[in-house]
Structure formats: C-alpha cells, structure tokens
Design an enzyme around this catalytic site. Structure first.
Site, PDB file in Angstrom:
ATOM      1  N   CYS A 111       4.550 -23.814  55.561  1.00 41.30           N
ATOM      2  CA  CYS A 111       6.018 -23.384  55.289  1.00 41.30           C
ATOM      3  C   CYS A 111       6.102 -22.559  54.334  1.00 41.30           C
ATOM      4  O   CYS A 111       5.371 -21.630  54.131  1.00 41.30           O
ATOM      5  CB  CYS A 111       6.706 -24.760  55.316  1.00 41.30           C
ATOM      6  SG  CYS A 111       8.764 -24.391  55.108  1.00 41.30           S
ATOM      7  N   HIS A 112       6.516 -22.944  53.444  1.00 38.01           N
ATOM      8  CA  HIS A 112       6.857 -22.111  52.012  1.00 38.01           C
ATOM      9  C   HIS A 112       5.607 -22.437  50.874  1.00 38.01           C
ATOM     10  O   HIS A 112       5.534 -21.902  49.899  1.00 38.01           O
ATOM     11  CB  HIS A 112       8.079 -22.590  51.149  1.00 38.01           C
ATOM     12  CG  HIS A 112       9.264 -21.957  51.662  1.00 38.01           C
ATOM     13  ND1 HIS A 112       9.836 -22.520  52.854  1.00 38.01           N
ATOM     14  CD2 HIS A 112      10.255 -20.958  51.438  1.00 38.01           C
ATOM     15  CE1 HIS A 112      10.995 -21.930  53.229  1.00 38.01           C
ATOM     16  NE2 HIS A 112      10.984 -20.927  52.407  1.00 38.01           N
TER      17      HIS A 112
END
Length: 188
Positions: A111-112
């Site tokens: 994800c991030h």
C-alpha cells in the site's frame, strides 16, 4: 519443520497502520513458523485503521529505539495512510529499514508502505508496486512502478492494497524462506 522455522521477522508499524495489512502478514508468517515482533516508535499498543475508521489495537513487542535489524531475518512494512507517513519522517525507522537492505535481507511493503523505502533511499531502479496514488513518488525516487498484485525484485516484495494480501503473504513467506538476496543491497 515449518517453512520459516528459526526465522525472526520485524513488522515495522506505528499508529494508523492498515489493520489487515499488519494482521494478515503477521498470521501468515507465524503460521509458517516465524517468530514475529511488532516493532514501533510507540510503546504499549498501536492503533490500527480500517481505511479511515479505527480498527483493532496491536501490542508492540519491541520499541524501535531498542530494535536492532541484525536480530531479524526480514522486515515487513504495512501500509495505511498514516503509518508510513509517520515512519518515513522517523530517523530511527529509516535507519532500521536501510539496515535490512544493506544486509541483503528480504523486505515486504504494501500500500503506502513503500513511502518508507523512498525516504530510506533504497528504491533505486527497482521494479515495484504500491497503492496508485504514490506511484509518482516512487517513480521520482527512481523506481519502475508497475500495476500488479505483487512484485518481487531481489528480495523486495511489494503489493498495492488489501485485495492483494493473499499474493503478498505468499511471496513474503517464499522470499523469507530463501533468505538473503545478493541483489537486495541498497542501490541508488
């Protein structure tokens, strides 16, 4: 003997981690025989999120200030918006992350989570993926960003979103079982 028996893995997280992106790799690694520590700049417990809603809290096993990357065989960085944003501004988190690359140890980020890799200056010319809205950040750091559920580049495992967790966890276990990767060393 389990696939990861004798392996010790650090999951680097702070308040605001995406709940599933910490809990599912934690479960997969433990089910494969690894000893797993949640390492955090915070002490006690950290708050998980289900996107923008509060989720489950998770106990911290090891304070980041006292953690030594040489005690671990691999690193996992869960995403969420808040967790990697805090970690990428934490000098201890950056040093801890960088040490895994310098030692050629497997690293997973979802994800991030790759935001932390950018600030650790370990992205180089690697092929990786992430949630789409940090694609430009990764490309600006030199990465070859691709839109696939899981990407493996010399021991670095990356994925996009919670939907990719089955593939991410599977590849993470595989890469950790393989051990150190010569090509994993930090490259600018």
């Amino acid at each position: 003997m389990s696939k990861l028996s004798g392996k010790r893995v650090a999951i680097l997280a702070s308040n605001g981690f995406e709940e599933s992106e910490l809990l599912e790799p934690l479960r997969a690694l433990r089910d494969s025989g690894a000893e797993v520590d949640v390492v955090s700049p915070e002490e006690g417990s950290i708050q998980g999120m289900r996107h923008f809603d509060k989720g489950q809290k998770v106990d911290v096993d090891q304070a980041l200030a006292d953690a030594d990357a040489s005690d671990y065989d691999a690193l996992v960085i869960p995403g969420g918006l808040f967790n990697p944003d805090a970690l990428r501004a934490d000098d201890n988190a950056i040093r801890f992350t960088r040490a895994f690359f310098e030692a050629g140890k497997p690293v997973g980020a979802i994800c991030h989570g790759p935001w932390v890799l950018v600030n650790a200056d370990v992205v180089g010319k690697r092929e990786l993926t992430s949630v789409q809205n940090i694609q430009r950040d990764l490309e600006n750091a030199g990465a070859r960003w691709v839109d696939r559920e899981v990407v493996v580049d010399q021991g670095l495992v990356t994925s996009r979103t919670p939907d990719d967790l089955p593939a991410f966890c599977s590849k993470l276990v595989e890469e950790i079982a393989e051990g150190r990767h010569k090509g994993q060393e930090r490259s600018a």
